[in-house]
Design an enzyme around this catalytic site. Structure first.
Site, PDB file in Angstrom:
ATOM      1  N   GLU A 162      21.318 -21.805  36.701  1.00  0.00           N
ATOM      2  CA  GLU A 162      22.524 -22.187  37.462  1.00  0.00           C
ATOM      3  C   GLU A 162      22.153 -22.472  38.920  1.00  0.00           C
ATOM      4  O   GLU A 162      22.601 -23.465  39.507  1.00  0.00           O
ATOM      5  CB  GLU A 162      23.584 -21.063  37.402  1.00  0.00           C
ATOM      6  CG  GLU A 162      24.235 -20.879  36.044  1.00  0.00           C
ATOM      7  CD  GLU A 162      23.340 -20.181  35.020  1.00  0.00           C
ATOM      8  OE1 GLU A 162      22.368 -19.509  35.427  1.00  0.00           O
ATOM      9  OE2 GLU A 162      23.589 -20.321  33.803  1.00  0.00           O
ATOM     10  N   GLU A 167       6.745 -21.118  45.265  1.00  0.00           N
ATOM     11  CA  GLU A 167       6.903 -20.493  43.944  1.00  0.00           C
ATOM     12  C   GLU A 167       7.326 -21.539  42.911  1.00  0.00           C
ATOM     13  O   GLU A 167       6.794 -21.617  41.818  1.00  0.00           O
ATOM     14  CB  GLU A 167       7.966 -19.386  44.034  1.00  0.00           C
ATOM     15  CG  GLU A 167       8.264 -18.717  42.696  1.00  0.00           C
ATOM     16  CD  GLU A 167       9.204 -17.519  42.821  1.00  0.00           C
ATOM     17  OE1 GLU A 167       9.976 -17.464  43.785  1.00  0.00           O
ATOM     18  OE2 GLU A 167       9.150 -16.660  41.931  1.00  0.00           O
TER      19      GLU A 167
END
Ligand SMILES: Cc1cc2nc3c(=O)[nH]c(=O)nc-3n(C[C@H](O)[C@H](O)[C@H](O)COP(=O)(O)OP(=O)(O)OC[C@H]3O[C@@H](n4cnc5c(N)ncnc54)[C@H](O)[C@@H]3O)c2cc1C
Length: 386
Positions: free
Chosen positions: A369, A245
């Site tokens: 993050e 991905e």
């Protein structure tokens, strides 16, 4: 690395560019990503045209219906598509994630059943990983898959599932051992989205469009032969999907960012940018040059190893943050006109739409993050945070 096209790559580039020029329907030229479900039919037709002309699955092995070309050819195709604003294949999840996962973990029967249909857009896939309490922390998955004879019975809820409203199959990560915790006891299933007990509900996002969905599973039966990998070994299979991905999307994203930077430069000229705005535009252009080199570096690694590495996270992270800054800067250049969103908006509301859509880019496929943590731990080798 030599950035210039080889003679074979140059020939491919000009043939593909000419084909795009001739074949791309006018209505799809200058296509915006995330244009919503009203375009699904046109995108499926376009994907079939790509397939029939031999431009779907460029890097897939020939035995699975692909073209068996090096990743650099796929990169060229992304660049040419971005140049004319052509949409990519609708099977983003099928081509980029389901196909590679099936090739790595599927049985011969799975490969024969699905791979060529993914390329031709006869099958569209979605990814059922995230849940209301399992996003960044994917190991918190609670959707259950209970083994009953020769089938699993699935109950639970997935969320934010792109393409689920048109998908034929879902890549589902579920907990098959109710006593297990975290990464253990998960199983990876291929679920027929038309099976009884599957319900898809659209979720509307900031742009007003509904690109993704909730999926509810109530007593959905999945034959055991539709397990990918080992029962209880779903986490390892999910990691294959996630690497692909982030790893394969990177080059396409950078190619599209390059076009957006060109448009930003044009906008800055049109709107008479202040010195501070000019500097900000120049900084975005400089950032893009660095990203291009990073994209080539991950392309060379992919060509060498055949598997995307954790460096793909750098591209996804930097691209998504650059795209957000860049579209915000465009709105500043538009000034009060940025408040217009409908037909009267300058450039048909292109920048407003892009800014709203860009917010999701720093969340999907791993939040910023989480990607920074991956780069720290897996690229730089720093100690784990927990
Ligand atoms: C446009 C779009 C399309 C999507 N498509 C799909 C899809 O097709 N299939 C699918 O399964 N999912 C999909 N998702 C879901 C996506 O993968 C999740 O939204 C993402 O993983 C974040 O999970 P969450 O929303 O539960 O947020 P949370 O994980 O709850 O995070 C909330 C905030 O906490 C921060 N945070 C969480 N954990 C940590 C940590 N350990 N360290 C530092 N900060 C942390 C996050 O960065 C974030 O800012 C999509 C999301 C979007 C926006």
């Amino acid at each position: 690395m030599d950035f210039r096209d080889t003679p074979e790559e140059a020939a491919f580039r000009s043939t593909f560019a000419a084909w795009l020029e001739e074949s791309l329907p006018e209505s799809l030229r200058g296509h915006r990503s995330g244009a919503g479900r009203s375009e699904d039919g046109a995108l499926r037709d376009w994907s079939r045209m790509l397939y029939e002309a031999g431009y779907a699955g460029l890097t897939w092995p020939k035995e699975y219906g692909g073209q068996g070309l090096a990743p650099s050819f796929q990169a060229i195709a992304f660049e040419e598509e971005a140049r004319v604003g052509a949409p990519g294949h609708i099977g983003v999840i099928g081509l980029g994630m389901a196909g590679p996962t099936l090739m790595a973990h599927g049985t011969e029967a799975h490969k024969a059943q699905h791979l060529s249909r993914i390329l031709s857009a006869d099958e569209i896939w979605c990814q059922g990983f995230s849940e209301p309490d399992a996003g960044s922390d994917l190991a918190g998955v609670r959707t259950s898959a209970r083994l009953e004879g020769d089938r699993f019975v699935v109950d639970g809820q997935k969320v934010w599932s792109s393409f689920a409203h048109v998908a034929d199959h879902c890549l589902l990560l579920a907990r098959s051992d109710p006593a297990s915790e975290r990464h253990e006891g998960l199983t990876y299933l291929v679920v027929d989205m038309k099976a009884p007990g599957v319900e898809v509900r659209p979720l509307r996002q900031l742009t007003g469009e509904a690109e993704f969905n909730e999926i509810f599973f109530t007593g959905v039966e999945v034959p055991v032969h539709d397990v990918l990998g080992d029962v209880g070994g779903g986490w390892q299979v999910a990691m294959t999907t996630l690497l692909h991905e982030r790893g394969t999307l990177g080059f396409a994203l950078v190619a599209r960012l390059a076009i957006a930077v060109d448009k930003l430069v044009e906008l800055a000229r049109d709107r008479g940018a202040t010195p501070a705005q000019r500097e900000a535009v120049a900084l975005e252009w400089i950032e893009l040059q660095g990203l291009k080199v990073t994209a080539y570096r991950s392309l060379s690694a992919l060509a060498r190893t055949g598997v995307p590495g954790p460096e793909g996270s750098i591209l996804k992270l930097q691209w998504s943050e650059a795209n957000q800054r860049l579209t915000k800067l465009a709105l500043e250049l538009l000034g009060p006109d940025a408040q217009l969103v409908a037909g009267n908006a300058p450039y048909a509301g292109y920048w407003q739409h892009q800014q709203l859509r860009s917010r999701g880019n720093t969340i999907e496929a791993g939040t910023s993050e989480i990607l920074r943590s991956i780069v720290a731990e897996r690229v730089l080798g720093l100690p784990r945070s927990r």
